[in-house]
Design a protein around this motif. Sequence first.
Motif, PDB file in Angstrom:
ATOM      1  N   ALA A  64      29.096  25.326 -12.910  1.00 38.31           N
ATOM      2  CA  ALA A  64      29.723  24.084 -13.368  1.00 38.31           C
ATOM      3  C   ALA A  64      31.248  24.188 -13.417  1.00 38.31           C
ATOM      4  O   ALA A  64      31.944  23.185 -13.274  1.00 38.31           O
ATOM      5  CB  ALA A  64      29.183  23.699 -14.743  1.00 38.31           C
ATOM      6  N   ALA A  65      31.779  25.390 -13.573  1.00 39.54           N
ATOM      7  CA  ALA A  65      33.227  25.574 -13.616  1.00 39.54           C
ATOM      8  C   ALA A  65      33.861  25.422 -12.232  1.00 39.54           C
ATOM      9  O   ALA A  65      35.022  25.055 -12.111  1.00 39.54           O
ATOM     10  CB  ALA A  65      33.568  26.942 -14.201  1.00 39.54           C
ATOM     11  N   THR A  66      33.081  25.718 -11.185  1.00 38.98           N
ATOM     12  CA  THR A  66      33.584  25.609  -9.812  1.00 38.98           C
ATOM     13  C   THR A  66      32.517  24.949  -8.930  1.00 38.98           C
ATOM     14  O   THR A  66      31.960  25.581  -8.024  1.00 38.98           O
ATOM     15  CB  THR A  66      33.954  26.994  -9.245  1.00 38.98           C
ATOM     16  OG1 THR A  66      32.806  27.849  -9.329  1.00 38.98           O
ATOM     17  CG2 THR A  66      35.128  27.615  -9.962  1.00 38.98           C
ATOM     18  N   PRO A  67      32.199  23.678  -9.175  1.00 40.94           N
ATOM     19  CA  PRO A  67      31.115  23.039  -8.426  1.00 40.94           C
ATOM     20  C   PRO A  67      31.373  22.954  -6.926  1.00 40.94           C
ATOM     21  O   PRO A  67      30.425  22.936  -6.129  1.00 40.94           O
ATOM     22  CB  PRO A  67      31.013  21.643  -9.056  1.00 40.94           C
ATOM     23  CG  PRO A  67      32.315  21.410  -9.716  1.00 40.94           C
ATOM     24  CD  PRO A  67      32.817  22.759 -10.133  1.00 40.94           C
ATOM     25  N   GLY A  68      32.623  22.932  -6.522  1.00 41.52           N
ATOM     26  CA  GLY A  68      32.939  22.868  -5.095  1.00 41.52           C
ATOM     27  C   GLY A  68      32.489  24.082  -4.312  1.00 41.52           C
ATOM     28  O   GLY A  68      32.419  24.050  -3.081  1.00 41.52           O
ATOM     29  N   ASP A  69      32.160  25.161  -5.019  1.00 39.18           N
ATOM     30  CA  ASP A  69      31.686  26.380  -4.355  1.00 39.18           C
ATOM     31  C   ASP A  69      30.161  26.432  -4.240  1.00 39.18           C
ATOM     32  O   ASP A  69      29.611  27.427  -3.771  1.00 39.18           O
ATOM     33  CB  ASP A  69      32.169  27.622  -5.120  1.00 39.18           C
ATOM     34  CG  ASP A  69      33.680  27.772  -5.082  1.00 39.18           C
ATOM     35  OD1 ASP A  69      34.288  27.397  -4.063  1.00 39.18           O
ATOM     36  OD2 ASP A  69      34.253  28.257  -6.080  1.00 39.18           O
ATOM     37  N   ALA A  70      29.489  25.379  -4.667  1.00 34.83           N
ATOM     38  CA  ALA A  70      28.019  25.371  -4.634  1.00 34.83           C
ATOM     39  C   ALA A  70      27.512  25.476  -3.199  1.00 34.83           C
ATOM     40  O   ALA A  70      28.126  24.969  -2.258  1.00 34.83           O
ATOM     41  CB  ALA A  70      27.493  24.094  -5.278  1.00 34.83           C
ATOM     42  N   THR A  71      26.382  26.151  -3.039  1.00 32.95           N
ATOM     43  CA  THR A  71      25.719  26.267  -1.739  1.00 32.95           C
ATOM     44  C   THR A  71      24.231  25.980  -1.907  1.00 32.95           C
ATOM     45  O   THR A  71      23.658  26.236  -2.970  1.00 32.95           O
ATOM     46  CB  THR A  71      25.891  27.670  -1.126  1.00 32.95           C
ATOM     47  OG1 THR A  71      25.289  28.637  -1.998  1.00 32.95           O
ATOM     48  CG2 THR A  71      27.354  28.002  -0.900  1.00 32.95           C
ATOM     49  N   VAL A  72      23.618  25.441  -0.841  1.00 33.38           N
ATOM     50  CA  VAL A  72      22.191  25.123  -0.849  1.00 33.38           C
ATOM     51  C   VAL A  72      21.615  25.499   0.507  1.00 33.38           C
ATOM     52  O   VAL A  72      22.201  25.181   1.548  1.00 33.38           O
ATOM     53  CB  VAL A  72      21.948  23.616  -1.088  1.00 33.38           C
ATOM     54  CG1 VAL A  72      20.464  23.304  -1.114  1.00 33.38           C
ATOM     55  CG2 VAL A  72      22.622  23.141  -2.361  1.00 33.38           C
ATOM     56  N   ASN A  73      20.459  26.158   0.499  1.00 31.17           N
ATOM     57  CA  ASN A  73      19.747  26.482   1.728  1.00 31.17           C
ATOM     58  C   ASN A  73      18.262  26.215   1.508  1.00 31.17           C
ATOM     59  O   ASN A  73      17.683  26.721   0.546  1.00 31.17           O
ATOM     60  CB  ASN A  73      19.950  27.947   2.111  1.00 31.17           C
ATOM     61  CG  ASN A  73      21.407  28.267   2.348  1.00 31.17           C
ATOM     62  OD1 ASN A  73      21.999  27.797   3.304  1.00 31.17           O
ATOM     63  ND2 ASN A  73      22.001  29.037   1.452  1.00 31.17           N
ATOM     64  N   VAL A  74      17.677  25.408   2.404  1.00 33.48           N
ATOM     65  CA  VAL A  74      16.265  25.057   2.294  1.00 33.48           C
ATOM     66  C   VAL A  74      15.608  25.189   3.674  1.00 33.48           C
ATOM     67  O   VAL A  74      16.195  24.790   4.679  1.00 33.48           O
ATOM     68  CB  VAL A  74      16.086  23.606   1.780  1.00 33.48           C
ATOM     69  CG1 VAL A  74      14.616  23.210   1.739  1.00 33.48           C
ATOM     70  CG2 VAL A  74      16.712  23.436   0.405  1.00 33.48           C
ATOM     71  N   THR A  75      14.415  25.760   3.693  1.00 32.38           N
ATOM     72  CA  THR A  75      13.608  25.842   4.906  1.00 32.38           C
ATOM     73  C   THR A  75      12.297  25.109   4.652  1.00 32.38           C
ATOM     74  O   THR A  75      11.639  25.347   3.636  1.00 32.38           O
ATOM     75  CB  THR A  75      13.321  27.307   5.285  1.00 32.38           C
ATOM     76  OG1 THR A  75      14.567  27.971   5.485  1.00 32.38           O
ATOM     77  CG2 THR A  75      12.498  27.388   6.557  1.00 32.38           C
ATOM     78  N   ILE A  76      11.929  24.219   5.583  1.00 29.40           N
ATOM     79  CA  ILE A  76      10.726  23.396   5.446  1.00 29.40           C
ATOM     80  C   ILE A  76       9.742  23.749   6.546  1.00 29.40           C
ATOM     81  O   ILE A  76      10.114  23.824   7.720  1.00 29.40           O
ATOM     82  CB  ILE A  76      11.085  21.899   5.537  1.00 29.40           C
ATOM     83  CG1 ILE A  76      12.061  21.514   4.421  1.00 29.40           C
ATOM     84  CG2 ILE A  76       9.832  21.037   5.484  1.00 29.40           C
ATOM     85  CD1 ILE A  76      12.697  20.148   4.613  1.00 29.40           C
ATOM     86  N   ASP A  77       8.499  23.959   6.173  1.00 27.86           N
ATOM     87  CA  ASP A  77       7.413  24.161   7.129  1.00 27.86           C
ATOM     88  C   ASP A  77       6.956  22.780   7.589  1.00 27.86           C
ATOM     89  O   ASP A  77       6.272  22.064   6.853  1.00 27.86           O
ATOM     90  CB  ASP A  77       6.278  24.922   6.449  1.00 27.86           C
ATOM     91  CG  ASP A  77       5.060  25.106   7.334  1.00 27.86           C
ATOM     92  OD1 ASP A  77       5.037  24.598   8.474  1.00 27.86           O
ATOM     93  OD2 ASP A  77       4.110  25.765   6.873  1.00 27.86           O
TER      94      ASP A  77
END
Length: 192
Positions: A64-77
């Motif tokens: 929350a202190a540095t939200p711009g550094d958030a990352t997301v990775n998702v793999t869908i079957d």
Amino acid sequence: MKLNIAKPLLLSSLMLLTPSLWADSYKIDTEGAHASVEFKIKHLGYSWLVGRFNTFDGEFNYDAATPGDATVNVTIDTTSIDSNHAERDKHLRGKDFLNVAKFPKAEFNSQSFTDLGDGKATLIGELTLHGVTKAVTIDVVKIGEGQDPWGGYRLGFEGTTSIALKDFGIDYNLGPASTHVELTLNVEGIKQ
């Protein structure tokens, strides 16, 4: 002696330059079925056809202190597509749509996260679907966070976006009202 002091100073400096290393890491809770990847598309312009992908996995990093550094990775079957109709699902898995024999997975990898305030954000990343990779923008709403009853910590978001089927090489004619699919990702992460 100077070398022994220089190494810790250099390491400390590098750590300050990479704040995302300090972000909390979360595993998406697919095991407990506290996350979902859902879709809907208009059927002839008269109603919505809804469905989901039953099998997917992913993780995200967020501070929350540095939200711009958030990352997301998702793999869908993609073979796990489920519209609650076996014959339709067979068609959706075939060459007219997902062609799961050739493209058994879809992936999303984030590129940027912009905090808009009031629990809202914009997530931009690359979606690979049907062998095509395109940038997509996801509208994000923070649902909540806190301790769970089992001693863990959870953080949840909802993300929505709309994609044009043709952008991903799916050109089966469903009529003019059915050119776009709306995607909703409900993500509850368990802090690692």
